[in-house]
Design an enzyme around this catalytic site. Structure first.
Site, short mmCIF file in Angstrom:
data_model
loop_
_atom_site.label_atom_id
_atom_site.label_comp_id
_atom_site.label_asym_id
_atom_site.label_seq_id
_atom_site.Cartn_x
_atom_site.Cartn_y
_atom_site.Cartn_z
N ARG A 110 39.28 43.07 29.22
CA ARG A 110 39.76 41.65 29.91
C ARG A 110 38.64 40.98 30.31
O ARG A 110 38.59 39.81 30.13
CB ARG A 110 40.73 42.11 30.85
CG ARG A 110 42.14 42.19 30.40
CD ARG A 110 42.93 43.20 31.21
NE ARG A 110 43.43 42.81 32.44
CZ ARG A 110 44.00 43.20 33.57
NH1 ARG A 110 43.99 44.52 33.50
NH2 ARG A 110 44.35 42.23 34.69
N LYS A 120 43.13 35.25 41.93
CA LYS A 120 44.12 33.91 41.53
C LYS A 120 45.49 33.82 42.04
O LYS A 120 46.09 33.19 42.54
CB LYS A 120 43.98 33.88 40.11
CG LYS A 120 42.62 33.75 39.55
CD LYS A 120 42.60 33.54 37.87
CE LYS A 120 43.27 34.57 37.05
NZ LYS A 120 42.39 35.98 37.09
P1 ADP Z 1 45.18 39.15 35.64
O1 ADP Z 1 45.82 38.51 36.79
O2 ADP Z 1 44.51 40.24 35.89
O3 ADP Z 1 43.81 38.19 35.28
P2 ADP Z 1 46.90 38.20 33.86
O4 ADP Z 1 48.38 38.55 34.47
O5 ADP Z 1 46.74 36.75 33.95
O6 ADP Z 1 45.82 39.20 34.13
O7 ADP Z 1 47.22 38.47 32.24
C1 ADP Z 1 47.65 39.76 31.81
C2 ADP Z 1 47.57 39.81 30.12
O8 ADP Z 1 48.52 38.73 29.62
C3 ADP Z 1 46.14 39.37 29.67
O9 ADP Z 1 45.39 40.47 29.44
C4 ADP Z 1 46.41 38.91 28.50
O10 ADP Z 1 46.94 39.84 27.42
C5 ADP Z 1 47.84 38.09 28.60
N1 ADP Z 1 47.73 36.49 28.97
C6 ADP Z 1 48.04 36.21 30.05
N2 ADP Z 1 47.79 34.77 30.14
C7 ADP Z 1 47.20 34.38 29.00
C8 ADP Z 1 46.91 33.44 28.45
N3 ADP Z 1 46.53 32.06 28.87
N4 ADP Z 1 46.16 33.54 27.19
C9 ADP Z 1 46.39 34.43 26.19
N5 ADP Z 1 46.64 35.67 26.92
C10 ADP Z 1 47.33 35.64 28.02
P1 ADP Z 2 43.98 38.09 39.82
O1 ADP Z 2 45.38 37.39 39.84
O2 ADP Z 2 42.62 37.00 39.87
O3 ADP Z 2 43.83 38.90 38.61
P2 ADP Z 2 45.02 38.98 42.52
O4 ADP Z 2 45.14 37.89 43.04
O5 ADP Z 2 46.13 39.83 41.77
O6 ADP Z 2 43.88 38.84 41.16
O7 ADP Z 2 43.82 40.15 43.20
C1 ADP Z 2 43.38 41.49 42.44
C2 ADP Z 2 43.63 42.59 43.67
O8 ADP Z 2 42.38 42.27 44.52
C3 ADP Z 2 45.12 42.62 44.28
O9 ADP Z 2 45.30 43.96 44.66
C4 ADP Z 2 44.44 41.61 45.73
O10 ADP Z 2 45.30 42.07 46.89
C5 ADP Z 2 43.09 42.02 45.96
N1 ADP Z 2 42.41 40.82 46.33
C6 ADP Z 2 42.48 39.57 46.23
N2 ADP Z 2 41.72 38.72 46.68
C7 ADP Z 2 40.90 39.71 47.46
C8 ADP Z 2 39.72 39.39 48.29
N3 ADP Z 2 39.18 38.35 48.48
N4 ADP Z 2 39.09 40.35 48.68
C9 ADP Z 2 39.56 41.70 48.38
N5 ADP Z 2 40.52 42.08 47.57
C10 ADP Z 2 41.25 41.17 47.06
#
Ligand code: ADP
Ligand code: ADP
Ligand code: ZN
Length: 220
Positions: free
Chosen positions: A171, A13
């Site tokens: 998560r 994302k």
């Molecule tokens: P990822 O990119 O790995 O999905 P995020 O950066 O979006 O993780 O979120 C990190 C943490 O922040 C989550 O595990 C949760 O604890 C909190 N968080 C983020 N967005 C939300 C949301 N919309 N509702 C509840 N908790 C959230």
């Molecule tokens: P999210 O915001 O959904 O938690 P990220 O965009 O931070 O996910 O991506 C998680 C990790 O995977 C990052 O280190 C990113 O560079 C890598 N990544 C993202 N998209 C891809 C893909 N299509 N294939 C392989 N690695 C990816």
């Protein structure tokens, strides 16, 4: 145009949101980034969220919806990319209200479909530039020059404390239990498009572009 990027942790994302910002002038609204900024600044919201985030559980709906509302007010006309929000049915309802109050509509919900086993590797290899925030991966998106950010030249990087295998499992369980169930609500509105999140980063970007451009084309 306002869109949601929906997918479990590590689905890509943030990576795709950053490209949409660069390519289309849209603005990424990441509740995860907002919460981490609050934590770093030591605000009451940050203090409250810290332990919950470290455990990989969800912060309260009221807190994250308030953060989104504040950020939407500062957007002017730019399109919003919701990244990591909404994550529960209550947040999806709150988002409808927040958008309607501002005369905005939700155009697309883009689901990044990914294989759960791959997510642990994605998350545990994730790191970002400490200066500009550009995202990288130990294996899938390395810097062009080892130890130097491609975007800003910084040599400082950071890893998230919650990007460890144990927290990732929590998560993912939270995603399955609370977030995936909001998809049918958007499916009923006919605004969900699914992309293959297992494809490489550029291919995912292309799939998303095709969805946004197809939908933007004037009706024949
Ligand atoms: P990822 O990119 O790995 O999905 P995020 O950066 O979006 O993780 O979120 C990190 C943490 O922040 C989550 O595990 C949760 O604890 C909190 N968080 C983020 N967005 C939300 C949301 N919309 N509702 C509840 N908790 C959230
Ligand atoms: P999210 O915001 O959904 O938690 P990220 O965009 O931070 O996910 O991506 C998680 C990790 O995977 C990052 O280190 C990113 O560079 C890598 N990544 C993202 N998209 C891809 C893909 N299509 N294939 C392989 N690695 C990816
Ligand atoms: Zn950088």
């Amino acid at each position: 145009m306002n869109i949601i990027l929906l997918g479990p942790p590590g689905a890509g994302k943030g990576t795709q949101a950053s490209r949409l910002e660069q390519q289309r002038g849209m603005v990424q609204l990441s509740t995860g980034d907002m919460l981490r900024a609050a934590l770093k600044a030591g605000t009451p919201v940050g203090v409250k969220a810290k332990a919950v985030m470290e455990a990989g559980e969800l912060v309260s709906d009221a807190i994250v919806s308030a953060l989104i509302g504040e950020r939407l007010d500062g957007l002017d006309g730019a399109g919003a990319i919701f990244d990591g929000y909404p994550r529960t049915a209550a947040q999806a309802e709150a988002l409808d209200v927040l958008l309607a109050e501002r005369g905005r509509t939700l155009d697309h919900v883009i689901e990044l479909a990914v294989d759960e086993d791959a997510l642990v590797e994605r998350i545990t290899g994730r790191f970002t530039c400490a200066k500009c925030g550009e995202g990288y991966h130990d294996r899938f998106k390395q810097t062009a020059v080892a130890g130097v950010c491609d975007v800003c030249g910084s040599t400082e990087f950071k890893r998230r404390p919650d990007d460890n295998e144990e927290t990732v499992r929590t998560r993912m369980a939270e995603y399955r239990a609370k977030t995936a169930p909001i998809l049918p609500l958007y499916e009923a509105r006919g605004i969900v498009a699914r992309v293959d999140g297992m494809a490489d980063i550029d291919a995912v970007t292309q799939q998303i572009a095709a969805i946004l451009d197809r939908a933007n084309a004037p009706a024949a």
